[in-house]
Design a protein around this motif. Sequence first.
Motif, short mmCIF file in Angstrom:
data_model
loop_
_atom_site.label_atom_id
_atom_site.label_comp_id
_atom_site.label_asym_id
_atom_site.label_seq_id
_atom_site.Cartn_x
_atom_site.Cartn_y
_atom_site.Cartn_z
N ALA A 129 0.82 -1.21 0.00
CA ALA A 129 0.00 0.00 0.00
C ALA A 129 0.85 1.26 0.00
CB ALA A 129 -0.93 0.01 1.21
N ALA A 130 0.33 2.29 -0.67
CA ALA A 130 0.97 3.61 -0.67
C ALA A 130 -0.12 4.67 -0.73
CB ALA A 130 1.93 3.76 -1.85
N TRP A 131 0.19 5.81 -0.15
CA TRP A 131 -0.76 6.93 -0.07
C TRP A 131 -0.22 8.11 -0.85
CZ3 TRP A 131 -1.30 10.15 5.09
CH2 TRP A 131 -2.24 11.19 4.89
N ASN A 132 -0.90 8.50 -1.92
CA ASN A 132 -0.59 9.74 -2.62
C ASN A 132 -1.31 10.87 -1.89
OD1 ASN A 132 0.21 11.65 -4.58
ND2 ASN A 132 -1.73 11.38 -5.66
N VAL A 133 -0.56 11.66 -1.16
CA VAL A 133 -1.13 12.73 -0.33
C VAL A 133 -1.43 13.94 -1.21
CG1 VAL A 133 -0.78 14.23 1.66
CG2 VAL A 133 0.22 11.93 1.64
N VAL A 134 -2.70 14.34 -1.27
CA VAL A 134 -3.08 15.55 -2.01
C VAL A 134 -3.89 16.46 -1.10
CG1 VAL A 134 -3.07 14.41 -4.26
CG2 VAL A 134 -5.19 14.52 -2.96
N VAL A 223 3.53 9.16 -0.83
CA VAL A 223 3.84 9.72 -2.15
C VAL A 223 3.22 11.10 -2.24
CG1 VAL A 223 3.63 9.35 -4.65
CG2 VAL A 223 3.79 7.38 -3.11
N GLN A 224 3.92 12.03 -2.88
CA GLN A 224 3.39 13.39 -3.04
C GLN A 224 3.70 13.93 -4.42
OE1 GLN A 224 4.42 16.01 0.28
NE2 GLN A 224 4.33 14.26 1.66
N ALA A 225 2.94 14.95 -4.84
CA ALA A 225 3.15 15.53 -6.15
C ALA A 225 3.15 17.06 -6.12
CB ALA A 225 2.09 15.04 -7.12
N GLY A 226 3.00 17.68 -4.97
CA GLY A 226 2.95 19.14 -4.90
C GLY A 226 4.27 19.78 -5.32
N ALA A 227 4.21 20.81 -6.16
CA ALA A 227 5.42 21.48 -6.65
C ALA A 227 5.51 22.93 -6.20
CB ALA A 227 5.49 21.41 -8.17
N SER A 228 4.58 23.38 -5.34
CA SER A 228 4.69 24.72 -4.78
C SER A 228 5.77 24.71 -3.70
CB SER A 228 3.36 25.14 -4.16
OG SER A 228 3.06 24.31 -3.04
N GLU A 229 6.11 25.88 -3.19
CA GLU A 229 7.11 25.96 -2.12
C GLU A 229 6.67 25.12 -0.93
OE1 GLU A 229 10.68 27.09 -0.34
OE2 GLU A 229 10.00 27.35 -2.41
N ALA A 239 7.96 12.71 2.53
CA ALA A 239 7.64 11.79 1.43
C ALA A 239 8.69 10.70 1.25
CB ALA A 239 7.48 12.56 0.13
N ASP A 240 8.22 9.54 0.78
CA ASP A 240 9.09 8.45 0.35
C ASP A 240 9.31 8.49 -1.16
OD1 ASP A 240 9.30 7.01 2.95
OD2 ASP A 240 7.14 6.76 2.66
N ALA A 241 8.32 9.02 -1.88
CA ALA A 241 8.42 9.14 -3.33
C ALA A 241 7.68 10.40 -3.76
CB ALA A 241 7.84 7.92 -4.04
N VAL A 242 8.17 11.04 -4.80
CA VAL A 242 7.53 12.23 -5.35
C VAL A 242 7.26 12.00 -6.82
CG1 VAL A 242 7.98 14.61 -6.06
CG2 VAL A 242 8.37 13.93 -3.70
N PHE A 243 6.03 12.27 -7.22
CA PHE A 243 5.63 12.23 -8.62
C PHE A 243 5.68 13.65 -9.17
CE2 PHE A 243 1.73 13.35 -11.03
CZ PHE A 243 2.10 12.84 -12.26
N THR A 244 6.34 13.83 -10.31
CA THR A 244 6.46 15.16 -10.89
C THR A 244 6.33 15.05 -12.41
OG1 THR A 244 7.87 17.14 -11.02
CG2 THR A 244 8.98 15.00 -11.04
#
Length: 458
Positions: A129-134, A223-229, A239-244
């Motif tokens: 399992a993994a959680w993409n935090v938004v 997991v996260q994908a936020g690209a703001s400051e 995060a353990d992993a970042v999606f960009t």
Amino acid sequence: MTQKTRAGQYHLFAMPMGSGGHMAGWRHEEAEPAALMTLGYWQHIARTAERGMFDALFLADSQGFRPIAGVDAFAATDAIRLDPLVLHGALAASTQNLGLVATVSTSYNEPYAIARRLSTLDHVSAGRAAWNVVTSTSENEAHNFGREAHYGHAERYARAEEAIAVCKGLWDGWEDGAVIADKASGVFFEAAKVNGLYHKGEHFCVAGPLTMGRSPQGHPLIVQAGASEEGLELAARTADAVFTSHPTMESGVAFYAGLKKRVAAAGRDPESLRIMTAIQPVPAVTAEQAEAEAKALNEAIPPKLALSYLKTVLGGIDLSRYDLDGPLPELPDSNASLGTRQRIIDMGASGMTLGEIAVAVAASRTSRSLAGTAATIADELERWYEARACDGFVIAPPSLPVMLDRFVDLVVPELQRRGRVRTAYKGSTLRENLGLGRPQSCYTVDPALRAEPEIWQG
């Protein structure tokens, strides 16, 4: 093919966006949009990704219906989204090794429920399992959860950071070995190894503990994908992993170096974070076929739909009164994703017209589009990896399931031949397959934390 200067294998996430990452992907002759709401459709995608030795299947989500304008805009298949956690529960039984990344918003979910559902998924999937935090960007989402307006940007991230801390605290609550199920003594679990959380914060008040033992991964992957400051700082700390996503390799290289530096500044090992960049491949046996399909997909996007989608990702900024053949106008502030907004501004700065930007965003959501043969696509992935633009790739097929099938059948064997993709899974959990350690319970590390705090009155 470039000469290897960076050792290692690529990590691969599959990101199926409905019937394809391309806005017109559903119109491809081999796409299956009518099957979007069936389990068989998603089982095929998950099993294909697992056959291709992907690390994980990444399901994006929003709990709101996005704004749709114009008759043509009703061609938008991204209006259909199944609940990722429910779907992943079913896919856990359909796969054995594939990681399961579920998008769950911290704006419109309570952390106790998030922690409990993800821990359940980790148990039933045996550690995948993994959680993409938004933090959510849709105003409609706010209206679906009793709010007149969406949270502001800073408040969303403050709430997200507290929610992550609460979830990790809950996951730590049951220490390893707490459940003993000793029939002879009649002791099912050791009460001393089950700890309440007693959290009272700015946004949440949570007693704990969870209703199940510690899960196989200790903590499901973050997991996260936020690209703001704010998003980058949160990722660096948690995060353990970042999606960009990046339209050019150069912007990917700058992002990679900057985020790894932030991770080090946060007191973490930069190698404890995997940075995954999105690629939208159109693989084919010949370059001519690939280029023709990519061109046909772009031409199948109705102009009104492209502008409607651009308006959505910019948080409601309407650009329909501007000349499509002219430059991108100056964009006012909005409550939408700041990272996506900046990438669109960068497209304008590169000389793209408003119409070209609208089609490009509708086509690939600011990801790198890549049409070609298996060798051509493999060469480009090699180039990005060697340049340290990423640690791996989020493959967002423009049309499904056809282009995921092709990627696995054509590109993966070429990457395996080059030693860049595994030929068998080595770990039993997602953390192990990503080369990430399993966190210990904080109560095991420091038994003094087991004492119940006096401030708790609940």
